[in-house]
Scaffold this motif. Structure first.
Motif, PDB file in Angstrom:
ATOM      1  N   VAL A  68       0.877  -1.182   0.000  1.00 38.66           N
ATOM      2  CA  VAL A  68       0.000   0.000   0.000  1.00 38.66           C
ATOM      3  C   VAL A  68       0.911   1.228   0.000  1.00 38.66           C
ATOM      4  CG1 VAL A  68      -1.830   1.206   1.258  1.00 38.66           C
ATOM      5  CG2 VAL A  68      -1.691  -1.301   1.349  1.00 38.66           C
ATOM      6  N   THR A  83       3.138  -1.675   4.516  1.00 37.13           N
ATOM      7  CA  THR A  83       2.033  -2.606   4.715  1.00 37.13           C
ATOM      8  C   THR A  83       1.630  -3.206   3.378  1.00 37.13           C
ATOM      9  OG1 THR A  83      -0.103  -2.994   5.764  1.00 37.13           O
ATOM     10  CG2 THR A  83       0.173  -0.849   4.711  1.00 37.13           C
ATOM     11  N   LYS A 140     -12.625  -1.395  -1.762  1.00 38.14           N
ATOM     12  CA  LYS A 140     -12.290  -0.120  -1.135  1.00 38.14           C
ATOM     13  C   LYS A 140     -12.699  -0.116   0.334  1.00 38.14           C
ATOM     14  CE  LYS A 140     -12.361   3.447  -4.695  1.00 38.14           C
ATOM     15  NZ  LYS A 140     -11.368   4.332  -4.605  1.00 38.14           N
ATOM     16  N   ARG A 163     -10.176   0.332   3.455  1.00 43.94           N
ATOM     17  CA  ARG A 163     -10.374   1.395   4.431  1.00 43.94           C
ATOM     18  C   ARG A 163     -10.294   0.832   5.859  1.00 43.94           C
ATOM     19  NH1 ARG A 163     -15.094   5.889   4.071  1.00 43.94           N
ATOM     20  NH2 ARG A 163     -14.350   6.046   1.959  1.00 43.94           N
ATOM     21  N   LEU A 210      -6.706  -0.107   6.711  1.00 41.75           N
ATOM     22  CA  LEU A 210      -5.805   0.999   7.062  1.00 41.75           C
ATOM     23  C   LEU A 210      -6.084   1.510   8.472  1.00 41.75           C
ATOM     24  CD1 LEU A 210      -5.322   3.004   3.755  1.00 41.75           C
ATOM     25  CD2 LEU A 210      -3.838   1.309   4.795  1.00 41.75           C
ATOM     26  N   TYR A 211      -7.359   1.587   8.849  1.00 33.21           N
ATOM     27  CA  TYR A 211      -7.682   1.957  10.236  1.00 33.21           C
ATOM     28  C   TYR A 211      -7.036   0.971  11.201  1.00 33.21           C
ATOM     29  CZ  TYR A 211     -11.213   5.629   9.559  1.00 33.21           C
ATOM     30  OH  TYR A 211     -11.856   6.802   9.275  1.00 33.21           O
ATOM     31  N   TYR A 235      -4.592  -1.090  10.789  1.00 31.42           N
ATOM     32  CA  TYR A 235      -3.125  -1.081  10.755  1.00 31.42           C
ATOM     33  C   TYR A 235      -2.563   0.123  11.515  1.00 31.42           C
ATOM     34  CZ  TYR A 235       1.539  -0.619   8.656  1.00 31.42           C
ATOM     35  OH  TYR A 235       2.876  -0.471   8.457  1.00 31.42           O
ATOM     36  N   MET A 236      -3.136   1.306  11.220  1.00 32.79           N
ATOM     37  CA  MET A 236      -2.583   2.528  11.815  1.00 32.79           C
ATOM     38  C   MET A 236      -2.875   2.616  13.314  1.00 32.79           C
ATOM     39  SD  MET A 236      -3.021   5.466   8.911  1.00 32.79           S
ATOM     40  CE  MET A 236      -4.716   5.153   8.519  1.00 32.79           C
ATOM     41  N   ASP A 237      -4.000   2.028  13.726  1.00 35.81           N
ATOM     42  CA  ASP A 237      -4.336   1.951  15.157  1.00 35.81           C
ATOM     43  C   ASP A 237      -3.170   1.557  16.030  1.00 35.81           C
ATOM     44  OD1 ASP A 237      -7.035   2.283  15.044  1.00 35.81           O
ATOM     45  OD2 ASP A 237      -7.496   0.409  16.079  1.00 35.81           O
ATOM     46  N   ALA A 272       2.337   6.891  14.816  1.00 34.64           N
ATOM     47  CA  ALA A 272       1.423   7.617  15.693  1.00 34.64           C
ATOM     48  C   ALA A 272       0.332   6.676  16.168  1.00 34.64           C
ATOM     49  CB  ALA A 272       0.823   8.798  14.939  1.00 34.64           C
ATOM     50  N   GLY A 273       0.541   5.370  16.044  1.00 33.71           N
ATOM     51  CA  GLY A 273      -0.448   4.390  16.481  1.00 33.71           C
ATOM     52  C   GLY A 273      -0.464   4.282  17.999  1.00 33.71           C
ATOM     53  N   PHE A 274      -1.288   3.363  18.480  1.00 28.98           N
ATOM     54  CA  PHE A 274      -1.437   3.261  19.931  1.00 28.98           C
ATOM     55  C   PHE A 274      -0.516   2.197  20.523  1.00 28.98           C
ATOM     56  CE2 PHE A 274      -5.904   4.622  18.637  1.00 28.98           C
ATOM     57  CZ  PHE A 274      -5.536   5.961  18.651  1.00 28.98           C
ATOM     58  N   PHE A 302      -7.452   6.784   2.139  1.00 27.92           N
ATOM     59  CA  PHE A 302      -7.868   5.373   2.097  1.00 27.92           C
ATOM     60  C   PHE A 302      -7.069   4.517   1.125  1.00 27.92           C
ATOM     61  CE2 PHE A 302     -11.786   7.723   3.300  1.00 27.92           C
ATOM     62  CZ  PHE A 302     -11.763   7.336   4.623  1.00 27.92           C
ATOM     63  N   GLU A 303      -6.363   5.164   0.199  1.00 29.51           N
ATOM     64  CA  GLU A 303      -5.554   4.391  -0.742  1.00 29.51           C
ATOM     65  C   GLU A 303      -4.100   4.366  -0.283  1.00 29.51           C
ATOM     66  OE1 GLU A 303      -6.619   2.902  -3.664  1.00 29.51           O
ATOM     67  OE2 GLU A 303      -8.662   3.391  -3.101  1.00 29.51           O
ATOM     68  N   LEU A 321       0.002   9.077   8.540  1.00 29.56           N
ATOM     69  CA  LEU A 321       0.551   9.073   9.898  1.00 29.56           C
ATOM     70  C   LEU A 321      -0.591   8.918  10.895  1.00 29.56           C
ATOM     71  CD1 LEU A 321       3.241  11.854   9.500  1.00 29.56           C
ATOM     72  CD2 LEU A 321       3.663   9.442   9.972  1.00 29.56           C
ATOM     73  N   MET A 322      -1.663   9.664  10.686  1.00 30.30           N
ATOM     74  CA  MET A 322      -2.870   9.497  11.497  1.00 30.30           C
ATOM     75  C   MET A 322      -4.054   9.737  10.592  1.00 30.30           C
ATOM     76  SD  MET A 322      -2.018  11.717  14.929  1.00 30.30           S
ATOM     77  CE  MET A 322      -0.325  12.185  15.293  1.00 30.30           C
ATOM     78  N   LEU A 347     -11.381   6.818  17.174  1.00 34.89           N
ATOM     79  CA  LEU A 347      -9.930   6.770  17.336  1.00 34.89           C
ATOM     80  C   LEU A 347      -9.416   8.032  18.031  1.00 34.89           C
ATOM     81  CD1 LEU A 347      -8.706   5.149  14.018  1.00 34.89           C
ATOM     82  CD2 LEU A 347      -8.670   4.181  16.297  1.00 34.89           C
ATOM     83  N   ARG A 370      -7.200   8.248  21.334  1.00 33.65           N
ATOM     84  CA  ARG A 370      -5.956   9.012  21.402  1.00 33.65           C
ATOM     85  C   ARG A 370      -5.971   9.898  22.646  1.00 33.65           C
ATOM     86  NH1 ARG A 370      -2.401   9.203  17.569  1.00 33.65           N
ATOM     87  NH2 ARG A 370      -3.734   8.429  15.909  1.00 33.65           N
ATOM     88  N   ARG A 376      -5.827   7.832  25.887  1.00 35.35           N
ATOM     89  CA  ARG A 376      -4.453   7.396  26.164  1.00 35.35           C
ATOM     90  C   ARG A 376      -3.622   8.544  26.719  1.00 35.35           C
ATOM     91  NH1 ARG A 376      -0.586   4.004  24.265  1.00 35.35           N
ATOM     92  NH2 ARG A 376       0.346   5.567  22.906  1.00 35.35           N
ATOM     93  N   LEU A 394       5.048   9.503  17.479  1.00 30.16           N
ATOM     94  CA  LEU A 394       4.215  10.705  17.496  1.00 30.16           C
ATOM     95  C   LEU A 394       3.049  10.445  18.445  1.00 30.16           C
ATOM     96  CD1 LEU A 394       4.015  11.363  13.654  1.00 30.16           C
ATOM     97  CD2 LEU A 394       5.532  12.477  15.292  1.00 30.16           C
TER      98      LEU A 394
END
Lengths: 455, 171
Positions: free
Chosen positions: A190, A366, A374, A378, A381-382, A384-386, A391-393, B62-63, B67-68, B74, B78, B81, B167
């Protein structure tokens, strides 16, 4: 002390007393890093990139691997090359773009032009050289000594005499298969590579990736959040008529243990998780949604039909047993020396390299099935980034932990400091392994590390 | 390479009163600097998005990985946390100073509310290390009763594709 069997400097092992230690010097001493570069990074297969990153003939990108700047390109015949990004004339940087499409690369310093296969095509002052000068292969961009791929994962080796990638990957290959087989048309990176500059030695991140004990302490805040999301999701799922008991059962401690035990017993080396050549892996049944083929109540029910359908198609393609293995389990595979592939909330490919003992550059990508909708992309990506992004958790707390360790190692030579990696060497209660895991997979890495360092 | 097809920005109209927007942005920056994260969260609408792209001129969240890219859920996590004593990456806490300036209103793109463009500089000090972030904020602000709320906040960092350490503090 005399009981200790001295394995080569850097680690010490005393099997009879269940002790395995790693010297803190290996994280701080420039001499160790120099040796690692020479004996490990110049000898081992190193992950370079994924086939999907060069989608067309003429696609290229530039990337730094093992501290060297390379061009990764697919030539006009479709062949893939990894070339040192350095003009053979006077060393100008030939390709200065991050990625793109080109039929030739022209060095901006004096204008030499190279093909996407690396061959020298044009010298502006050709008359100043002997006839046919530019046709000598030696004038072309220098290819990396070895370049091989397995299921779309391209690796390089700086040692022309290395064993084949196929043999090197040893027991890690089925894990790469389980990722490659998540797509009917091919997995694709991606867009949006992530890079981290972390103030710690590269081995600390590799260790963190195999360390089962840090999860519940460092990532507490993440797990509280996922528990809450799952609780809300369960009510939402029940409201839309989806039975959730099966997920409760999957997430129960007892089922998790059984699943984990079963997963362990399926690995070739059982509890050791040793895939050979310093690689290791672990799997466990996932108690969360997986963007490939496992819906979970923490996700909106609207995603369920497509994920269920992907699972059915997977069963048709690879059979039920393997399908369950691929879709219902989380997989972590660490390929020696510096590649981690984590397949849980998404698929993460990550490499790390230090040019100074107390710093590393982490590169992260990733991977996803190219054909997924799609909507699922979507969701992926949520997901993964979580957890996994800078900047994830999850990731920032990991960074904090290893940076703190690195800072703490300053002065460790004063008291001859050693890290303890003994959990599981001589367990008083062997069942604790199934409950909590142990540090065995870290020892797989360290043992191979020592073998290379003293070869 | 510069994109030759892009349009030259127009001189902003002087007819728009920027003071309410500036006041809002300054207030938001203060809430973040002083650690009033719950109050910061309350500035967002229920369907808000908070986006920090990873590529310059990234068109789509979405493609491409970002970074966030937070929805309300969410964003709440954030913030939760940030208030948790076990957020180890904020022990010790960062001290931050945000400057928001060059406020203009973007041309109407047919979406609800008004999109306000501004420049920011964020200095973050933590553990004997000072980091500097700079870039462009885009706030799409909508009215909710008497109050102004953020429906979308996009943060374009000048170094979005640089290797970054963790971050944690929102931009």
């Amino acid at each position: 002390m005399e009981q200790r069997i001295e394995t080569p400097a850097g680690i010490r092992v005393d099997q009879s007393n269940g002790l395995f230690q790693v010297s803190r010097k290996v994280f701080t001493d420039p001499e160790f890093l120099k040796l690692e570069h020479e004996k490990i990074f110049e000898k081992c297969w190193l992950y370079f990139g994924h086939d999907s990153e060069l989608p067309e003939r003429g696609s290229f990108l530039t990337r730094t691997v093992a501290g060297r700047d390379f061009i990764f390109s697919r030539d006009s015949a479709g062949e893939v090359h990894v070339l040192y990004n350095l003009c053979t004339h006077r060393g100008g940087r030939v390709c200065r773009e991050k990625s793109g499409k080109a039929s030739v690369f022209q060095c901006f310093y004096h204008g030499w032009v190279f093909g996407s296969d690396g061959a020298l095509r044009l010298i502006p002052q050709e008359g100043a050289y002997p006839e046919g000068y530019k046709n000598d292969r030696e004038r072309g961009l220098v290819p990396v000594p070895r370049l091989e791929q397995y299921r779309g994962f391209w690796f390089i080796n700086l040692d022309a005499n290395a064993i084949s990638l196929f043999d090197y990957l040893a027991g890690a290959k089925p894990y790469l298969d389980n990722i490659a087989d998540q797509s009917e048309v091919g997995m694709a990176i991606v867009p949006g590579a992530q890079a981290f500059q972390v103030d710690a030695n590269w081995k600390l991140w590799h260790e963190n990736g195999m360390d089962p004990f840090h999860v519940n302490t460092v990532h507490q805040t993440y797990f509280e959040y996922s528990t809450d999301v799952a609780k809300i999701g369960k009510e939402r799922a029940q409201a839309s008529g989806i039975a959730t008991e099966v997920f409760d059962r999957k997430a129960s401690a007892e089922e998790m243990m059984k699943g984990r035990y079963a997963a362990l017993m399926q690995t070739a080396t059982k509890m050791k998780l040793d895939l050979g050549n310093g690689h290791m892996a672990y799997d466990y049944p996932a108690n969360h949604g997986r963007p490939f083929a496992q819906w979970h109540p923490s996700w909106d029910p609207k995603y369920k039909p497509e994920l269920d359908q992907s699972f059915e198609r997977l069963v048709a393609r690879v059979g039920e047993e393997r399908a369950k293995r691929i879709a219902l389990y989380d997989h972590h595979v660490l390929i020696f020396p510096n590649l981690a592939i984590v397949d849980n909330h998404g698929i993460m490919i990550r490499t790390y390299f230090s040019t100074k003992p107390e710093e590393m550059l982490v590169q992260s990508w990733t991977l996803a099935p190219a054909e997924e909708s799609k909507e699922i992309r979507r969701l992926r990506l949520y997901s993964y980034m979580d957890f996994l992004g800078p900047a994830g958790f999850g990731t920032p707390d990991d960074v904090e932990a290893i940076e703190a360790a690195q800072r703490g190692y300053k002065g460790a030579e004063d008291y001859d400091g050693w890290n303890d990696v003994s959990a599981g060497m001589l367990p008083a209660d062997p069942s604790s392994f199934v409950r909590n895991g142990d540090e065995g997979r870290m020892r797989v890495f360290w043992s191979k590390w020592a073998e290379y360092m003293h070869a | 390479m510069l994109d030759k097809t892009r349009k030259t920005p127009r001189l902003p109209s002087t007819a728009i009163d920027l003071r309410p927007y500036e006041t809002f942005l300054i207030h938001e920056a203060r809430l973040l600097d002083e650690g009033y994260f719950d109050d910061w969260l309350a500035l967002f609408t229920e369907d808000a998005r908070y986006w920090v792209p990873i590529q310059p001129n990234q068109a789509d969240p979405f493609e491409t990985v970002s970074l966030m890219y937070d929805d309300r859920r969410l964003l709440e996590t954030r913030v939760r946390r940030l208030s948790d004593p076990r957020i180890y990456s904020q022990e010790p806490r960062s001290r931050t100073s945000r400057t928001v300036t060059n406020v203009t209103v973007e041309p109407d793109a047919g979406e609800p509310g008004v999109t306000v463009r501004s420049k920011f500089v964020l200095v973050e000090y933590r553990r004997e290390d000072q980091r500097l972030f700079a870039g462009t904020y885009f706030h799409r602000l909508v009215g909710e009763g008497d109050a102004m709320r953020i429906a979308m906040k996009k943060v374009e960092l000048v170094n979005c594709d640089a290797p970054l350490d963790g971050l944690v503090v929102p931009f």
